[in-house]
Design an enzyme around this catalytic site. Sequence first.
Site, PDB file in Angstrom:
ATOM      1  CE  LYS A   1      30.946  37.066  42.945  1.00 58.31           C
ATOM      2  NZ  LYS A   1      30.360  36.691  41.626  1.00 58.31           N
TER       3      LYS A   1
ATOM      4  CE  LYS B   1      28.009  40.444  35.027  1.00 64.20           C
ATOM      5  NZ  LYS B   1      27.408  39.350  35.820  1.00 64.20           N
TER       6      LYS B   1
ATOM      7  CB  THR C   1      29.824  37.164  37.858  1.00 62.73           C
ATOM      8  OG1 THR C   1      28.716  37.537  37.042  1.00 62.73           O
ATOM      9  CG2 THR C   1      31.006  38.066  37.542  1.00 62.73           C
TER      10      THR C   1
END
Length: 293
Positions: free
Chosen positions: A239, A171, A96
């Site tokens: 993150k 995502k 990701t």
Amino acid sequence: MAKLGWIGTGVMGKNMCANLIEAGHSLTVYNRTKERARELLEAGAHWAETPAAVAAESEITFSIVGYPADVEEVYLGEKGIFADAKQGSIAVDMTTSEPSLAERLADEGKKRGIAVLDAPVSGGDIGARDGKLAIMVGGEKEAFEKLLPYFEVLGENIARMGGPGKGQHTKMSNQILIATTMIGTVESLLYAWRAGMDMNEVIDVIGKGAAGSWSINNLGRRIAKGNFDPGFFIKHFIKDLGIALQEAKRMKLSLPGLSLAHQFYLAASACGYDELGTQGLYKVFERLNGIEA
């Protein structure tokens, strides 16, 4: 059988790579810490000393690492994939990461005759282990179709979402939904606990109704057991939420729910919970309410 390469054997990557080996594929693997690839090597994988060495041996190279900076190093570094990948090969980043970086890698790959797909996944350690991940793919249609048989070993819900970067954008939508759902999950179970209810019995009922979600039915069970082991690390979720906020700012979107969730997870980090799974947010809400674990 194509020659496959795999870079990154953490919580997710180890299980995903193992499924390809079990399906009969030959894999060359690399991880910064060789010991973390030990089980895969014992299962028949071959070791390479650098990402470049993996790419040199592979027709298709998969990567799933931690942060965008790691992705840059794995692909663009002196000993990265692009240093030795063959023309006509395919590289698939399942980290990701930033949509803009995915676009950049696709452009750089095209100059070298290498197709690059961004293919982040959802489903956590359980989905990785069971080969039931959701896989969101961005990149060329032809490369996607070549990769589909391999994706089908790794997941069940597989879709090409568009050109380079579109897998990462999908995502981000996924992570935004999970972030706010996790707040509801931990608040719901903390309320049930305070009311003297059995958490598992509550999940049995509400998990099958309108409030049902993957988070309550899977991570809620872990909370009920006091299991905060990582299926997906809090530090990595922070993150992801940071990337989503960065992209939202670029698109001039106000997403206050995402911002709130990000703050709660930063609080989790400040409490020393970086290495816990995302369900570790429950501990933050315990502390907010003065509850001893």
